[in-house]
Each structure stands twice: as structure tokens, then as C-alpha cells.
Design a protein around this motif. Structure first.
Motif, PDB file in Angstrom:
ATOM      1  N   ASP A 120      -7.878   0.187  -3.330  1.00 53.50           N
ATOM      2  CA  ASP A 120      -7.125   1.246  -2.668  1.00 53.50           C
ATOM      3  C   ASP A 120      -7.630   2.575  -3.211  1.00 53.50           C
ATOM      4  OD1 ASP A 120      -5.349   2.408  -0.955  1.00 53.50           O
ATOM      5  OD2 ASP A 120      -3.548   1.969  -2.131  1.00 53.50           O
ATOM      6  N   ASN A 121      -7.234   3.651  -2.557  1.00 57.84           N
ATOM      7  CA  ASN A 121      -7.602   4.986  -3.020  1.00 57.84           C
ATOM      8  C   ASN A 121      -6.563   5.985  -2.550  1.00 57.84           C
ATOM      9  OD1 ASN A 121      -8.718   6.567  -0.451  1.00 57.84           O
ATOM     10  ND2 ASN A 121      -9.497   4.463  -0.320  1.00 57.84           N
ATOM     11  N   ASP A 122      -6.572   7.154  -3.163  1.00 60.30           N
ATOM     12  CA  ASP A 122      -5.600   8.199  -2.830  1.00 60.30           C
ATOM     13  C   ASP A 122      -6.282   9.559  -2.931  1.00 60.30           C
ATOM     14  OD1 ASP A 122      -3.449   9.835  -2.433  1.00 60.30           O
ATOM     15  OD2 ASP A 122      -2.210   9.000  -4.024  1.00 60.30           O
ATOM     16  N   ASP A 123      -6.192  10.337  -1.848  1.00 57.77           N
ATOM     17  CA  ASP A 123      -6.801  11.679  -1.829  1.00 57.77           C
ATOM     18  C   ASP A 123      -6.045  12.665  -2.705  1.00 57.77           C
ATOM     19  OD1 ASP A 123      -8.565  10.719   0.092  1.00 57.77           O
ATOM     20  OD2 ASP A 123      -7.351  11.432   1.768  1.00 57.77           O
ATOM     21  N   ASP A 124      -4.754  12.429  -2.925  1.00 52.99           N
ATOM     22  CA  ASP A 124      -3.885  13.351  -3.661  1.00 52.99           C
ATOM     23  C   ASP A 124      -3.991  14.780  -3.123  1.00 52.99           C
ATOM     24  OD1 ASP A 124      -1.922  13.919  -5.512  1.00 52.99           O
ATOM     25  OD2 ASP A 124      -3.332  14.381  -7.118  1.00 52.99           O
ATOM     26  N   GLY A 125      -4.037  14.897  -1.803  1.00 59.78           N
ATOM     27  CA  GLY A 125      -4.053  16.220  -1.184  1.00 59.78           C
ATOM     28  C   GLY A 125      -5.437  16.798  -0.940  1.00 59.78           C
ATOM     29  N   GLU A 126      -6.463  16.210  -1.522  1.00 54.87           N
ATOM     30  CA  GLU A 126      -7.838  16.679  -1.305  1.00 54.87           C
ATOM     31  C   GLU A 126      -8.463  15.774  -0.247  1.00 54.87           C
ATOM     32  OE1 GLU A 126      -9.914  19.105  -1.140  1.00 54.87           O
ATOM     33  OE2 GLU A 126     -10.290  19.417  -3.280  1.00 54.87           O
ATOM     34  N   SER A 127      -8.434  16.237   0.994  1.00 58.96           N
ATOM     35  CA  SER A 127      -8.783  15.401   2.145  1.00 58.96           C
ATOM     36  C   SER A 127     -10.095  14.640   1.964  1.00 58.96           C
ATOM     37  CB  SER A 127      -8.870  16.280   3.398  1.00 58.96           C
ATOM     38  OG  SER A 127      -9.179  15.509   4.529  1.00 58.96           O
ATOM     39  N   ALA A 128     -10.012  13.313   2.131  1.00 62.18           N
ATOM     40  CA  ALA A 128     -11.157  12.381   2.103  1.00 62.18           C
ATOM     41  C   ALA A 128     -11.740  12.159   0.712  1.00 62.18           C
ATOM     42  CB  ALA A 128     -12.272  12.850   3.046  1.00 62.18           C
ATOM     43  N   ALA A 129     -11.174  12.788  -0.317  1.00 64.58           N
ATOM     44  CA  ALA A 129     -11.746  12.647  -1.665  1.00 64.58           C
ATOM     45  C   ALA A 129     -11.568  11.235  -2.204  1.00 64.58           C
ATOM     46  CB  ALA A 129     -11.116  13.664  -2.612  1.00 64.58           C
ATOM     47  N   LEU A 181       0.811  -1.216   0.000  1.00 65.74           N
ATOM     48  CA  LEU A 181       0.000   0.000   0.000  1.00 65.74           C
ATOM     49  C   LEU A 181       0.843   1.265   0.000  1.00 65.74           C
ATOM     50  CD1 LEU A 181      -2.851  -0.834   2.555  1.00 65.74           C
ATOM     51  CD2 LEU A 181      -2.865  -1.089   0.070  1.00 65.74           C
ATOM     52  N   SER A 182       2.126   1.145   0.293  1.00 62.16           N
ATOM     53  CA  SER A 182       2.980   2.331   0.375  1.00 62.16           C
ATOM     54  C   SER A 182       3.069   3.026  -0.976  1.00 62.16           C
ATOM     55  CB  SER A 182       4.385   1.950   0.831  1.00 62.16           C
ATOM     56  OG  SER A 182       4.353   1.351   2.105  1.00 62.16           O
ATOM     57  N   ARG A 183       2.790   4.304  -0.979  1.00 68.30           N
ATOM     58  CA  ARG A 183       2.932   5.077  -2.204  1.00 68.30           C
ATOM     59  C   ARG A 183       4.404   5.379  -2.485  1.00 68.30           C
ATOM     60  NH1 ARG A 183      -0.063  10.844  -3.598  1.00 68.30           N
ATOM     61  NH2 ARG A 183       0.468  10.890  -5.804  1.00 68.30           N
TER      62      ARG A 183
END
Length: 285
Positions: free
Chosen positions: A210-219, A36-38
Motif C-alpha cells: 500500500d502507499n499514501d500520498d499524505d497530501g502530495e499528489s502521486a508521491a 485499506l481504509s485509512r
């Protein structure tokens, strides 16, 4: 999910690994491990490492599994050993790259000294004091074969824009390649939040996601929830948000979800009669 550190002297580097235990484990099925580590240290894991960890219990270089045997710890140790080897290899490559760049920089200075200031080739050979044009520092990552990205029409609100993209994936290891390919496009990478994403992929009867907010919290979590309630598998959905200078508050999440849904409809991933009406309204990469 387990979080642990690499052994000394790399103990400042941490890993996150998802452990999935199928109902038939350990009687007739092995566990599934997913990285899971980016980032591992300063480096983003490549598809080869990502895929090898998914195949921990079915690869000749992985951990041994036999029926009715508990083997999670052995698999995690195997993952740790491979990540250490990969990370140390990257450190060596990075050091070599620094030496090459220093050498090129020195050659650039020498070339600049040999080139007349009014020469039409001066700017091409040497620019900005320490850069050599023609050396592409950002090489685009190739899109996995057979992957088509569907791009929905932008949603605009108060000068902000939201662009949804969706594609079919057949293996979780394709995800980092697709995201890297998108980030190589400057029109995408310059966005405030270029690759908000979520994905789900069925592999050997186990659902990986998996998912990633990319800086947009909880997106990213909201996109993951969207895929869950729509019951969409084997799909990656990405939303790019361009910030227009005006804060949108909660409305931004509505637009992110709608942009993602539009892309899923455009690609035909929702499998409804209404979806088919929308096919062709956007563009396809």
C-alpha cells in the motif's frame, strides 16, 4: 479492491478492502483480505483490527474456509461485522471521553476559582481558560518491538527539505503503529507532508502492499513504484517534506524518490556492495 458502506445507521461510513486471490485458490489456499481504509468514520484503524482482517480465514473468530470452496463473500461479511463492532466501540469510547473532558474542564474552572491569581501554581493548574496542564492529550504510540528506523541525511532545495526513513517490517499491522509513532514527534508532524509512504510485506506467500500520498499528489505511488523496481519486500519507506515557501514543480518528486532511496541504502535494504558503503552515514532511531 472493494468499497462498501457500513449498515444503517452508519451507512455514511465506507470501507475499502483489498482482495488477493492466490493461484491455488480455492483448491488449497484461502483468499487474503486487507483493510485499506485509512479512516473508518473519524477514527483511524488500530493494529488489532488491521491484523484481525489479515487473519480472516485463519482465525477462530474469522470466516470458515475449506478446500475447493468459494468463500470471498463470507470473509467480507465477517470483516464488515467486525468493523461495525469496532466502530460502535469507538463511538462509545469517544462519547465517554467527551464526558471525561467536560468533567475535567469543570474541575479546572473550580480549581482556578480556588487558586489565587498571584499563586506560583496558577499557570500550572489552569491555563487558557479551559485547559489543565499535565494532562497529555497526545500520547505517543509505542514503536513495535524490534523495529529500527534508519534516517537519511536531509535533501534541501530552495528552502524545502526532504527526509527519508526506512525500516524492516514483519507484518502489515506494524505499519499504522510506526506511522503513528512518527506523527507523535512534533518535528515530523509539523511538516507540510510528514508521512508520505509506501510499504511491501510478504505474508503467507501473498505480497501485501500500500502507499499514501499524505497530501502530495502521486508521491506515494512513486515510492511504491520505487520499491517495486528495486524488488524490496518487507520494508516501509517514509519521506517527510518540509515546504520552504518556494514551489519546486517536478523536482519535488525527484527529491522524494532520492530521499527514499538514500534511506533504503542506509538501512542495507538494497543488498548491494554500493549500499554497504553508505551504512552509518545517517542516524538510526
Amino acid at each position: 479492491m472493494m468499497k462498501f458502506s457500513l449498515p444503517s445507521p452508519h451507512d455514511e461510513v465506507s470501507l475499502k478492502v483489498l482482495i488477493s486471490l492466490p493461484p491455488s485458490y480455492p483448491a488449497s489456499s484461502p483468499p487474503q483480505l486487507q483493510l485499506l481504509s485509512r479512516y473508518i468514520g473519524a477514527f483511524g484503524p488500530d493494529s488489532s483490527l488491521f491484523g484481525s482482517i489479515l487473519r480472516t480465514y485463519i482465525s477462530v473468530n474469522g470466516a470458515e474456509w475449506t478446500a475447493d470452496t468459494v468463500c470471498v463473500f463470507d470473509g467480507l461479511q465477517n470483516v464488515l461485522d467486525r468493523c461495525v463492532t469496532w466502530y460502535e466501540g469507538r463511538l462509545s469510547s469517544d462519547t465517554a471521553g467527551e464526558l471525561v473532558r467536560d468533567d475535567l474542564k469543570q474541575q479546572g474552572h473550580q480549581t482556578h476559582e480556588r487558586t489565587r491569581p498571584n499563586s506560583p501554581d496558577s499557570d500550572r493548574i489552569y491555563e487558557g481558560g479551559d485547559q489543565i496542564s499535565g494532562i497529555n492529550e497526545s500520547i505517543a504510540t509505542a514503536m513495535p518491538i524490534g523495529v529500527n528506523i534508519y534516517v537519511a541525511e536531509p535533501i534541501t532545495d530552495r528552502k524545502s527539505a526532504f527526509v527519508g526513513r526506512a525500516c524492516r517490517i514483519s507484518h502489515a499491522s506494524e505499519v499504522p503503529l510506526i506511522l503513528s509513532h512518527l506523527m507523535s514527534d512534533r518535528r515530523i508532524s509539523r511538516a507540510a507532508h510528514p508521512i508520505i509512504n509506501a510499504w511491501r510485506c510478504q505474508l503467507d506467500g501473498v505480497l501485501h502492499q500500500d502507499n499514501d500520498d499524505d497530501g502530495e499528489s502521486a508521491a506515494g505511488g512513486r515510492l511504491a513504484h520505487l520499491l517495486q523496481i528495486l524488488e524490496v519486500n518487507d520494508v516501509l519507506v517514509i519521506v517527510t517534506r518540509y515546504f520552504g515557501g518556494i514551489h519546486l514543480g517536478p523536482d519535488r518528486f525527484k527529491h522524494i524518490n532520492q530521499a527514499a532511496r538514500n534511506a533504503l541504502e542506509l538501512g542495507g535494504f538494497l543488498d548491494t556492495s554500493e549500499t554497504k558503503k553508505h551504512i552509518g552515514r545517517g542516524k538510526k532511531h
